[in-house]
Write a protein that holds these residues in place. Sequence first.
Motif, short mmCIF file in Angstrom:
data_model
loop_
_atom_site.label_atom_id
_atom_site.label_comp_id
_atom_site.label_asym_id
_atom_site.label_seq_id
_atom_site.Cartn_x
_atom_site.Cartn_y
_atom_site.Cartn_z
N ALA A 35 55.52 -40.43 29.08
CA ALA A 35 54.42 -41.42 29.07
C ALA A 35 54.58 -42.40 27.92
N VAL A 36 54.96 -41.91 26.77
CA VAL A 36 55.16 -42.80 25.61
C VAL A 36 56.30 -43.77 25.90
N ARG A 37 57.40 -43.27 26.47
CA ARG A 37 58.55 -44.15 26.76
C ARG A 37 58.22 -45.17 27.85
N VAL A 38 57.46 -44.76 28.86
CA VAL A 38 57.06 -45.68 29.94
C VAL A 38 56.21 -46.81 29.37
N ARG A 39 55.26 -46.46 28.55
CA ARG A 39 54.39 -47.49 27.97
C ARG A 39 55.17 -48.40 27.03
N ALA A 40 56.10 -47.85 26.28
CA ALA A 40 56.94 -48.67 25.38
C ALA A 40 57.82 -49.63 26.16
N ALA A 41 58.14 -49.27 27.41
CA ALA A 41 58.95 -50.14 28.26
C ALA A 41 58.13 -51.23 28.94
N SER B 241 61.81 -36.49 23.58
CA SER B 241 62.91 -36.88 22.69
C SER B 241 62.89 -36.00 21.45
N PRO B 242 63.96 -35.99 20.67
CA PRO B 242 63.94 -35.21 19.42
C PRO B 242 62.77 -35.58 18.49
N GLU B 243 62.27 -36.80 18.61
CA GLU B 243 61.12 -37.23 17.79
C GLU B 243 59.78 -36.86 18.42
N GLY B 244 59.82 -36.31 19.63
CA GLY B 244 58.59 -35.91 20.30
C GLY B 244 58.02 -36.92 21.27
N ALA B 245 58.74 -38.01 21.55
CA ALA B 245 58.25 -39.01 22.51
C ALA B 245 58.31 -38.42 23.92
N THR B 246 57.18 -38.49 24.60
CA THR B 246 57.07 -37.98 25.96
C THR B 246 57.45 -39.07 26.96
#
Length: 92
Positions: free
Chosen positions: A18-24, A11-16
């Motif tokens: 893996a970060v998005r999957v864990r946040a979900a 993402s523009p903020e640098g979220a990969t």
Amino acid sequence: MLARAYYDHESPEGATPAVRVRAAGYTRATTVAENVAEGLFTPEEVVRRWLESPGHRHAILDRRFRGMGVGVAFGENARGFVVLWVQVFVNR
């Protein structure tokens, strides 16, 4: 990606992915992969193109992955009319 007019694994903020999957909520996922495609393709064409790409093919065929999410988004943004395809794989 569509609403924010970007096309990238980060993402523009640098979220990969893996970060998005864990946040979900997939907090135990230790291995994550993502395939993305952009364009006016049929589902068959997108999968064919992914399978022709060594990196994308590896993600699709990797036996460690036990969970998968698929999405398609289409519409207009600052870049014009866009169609985005995404596959996310997790080892849950």
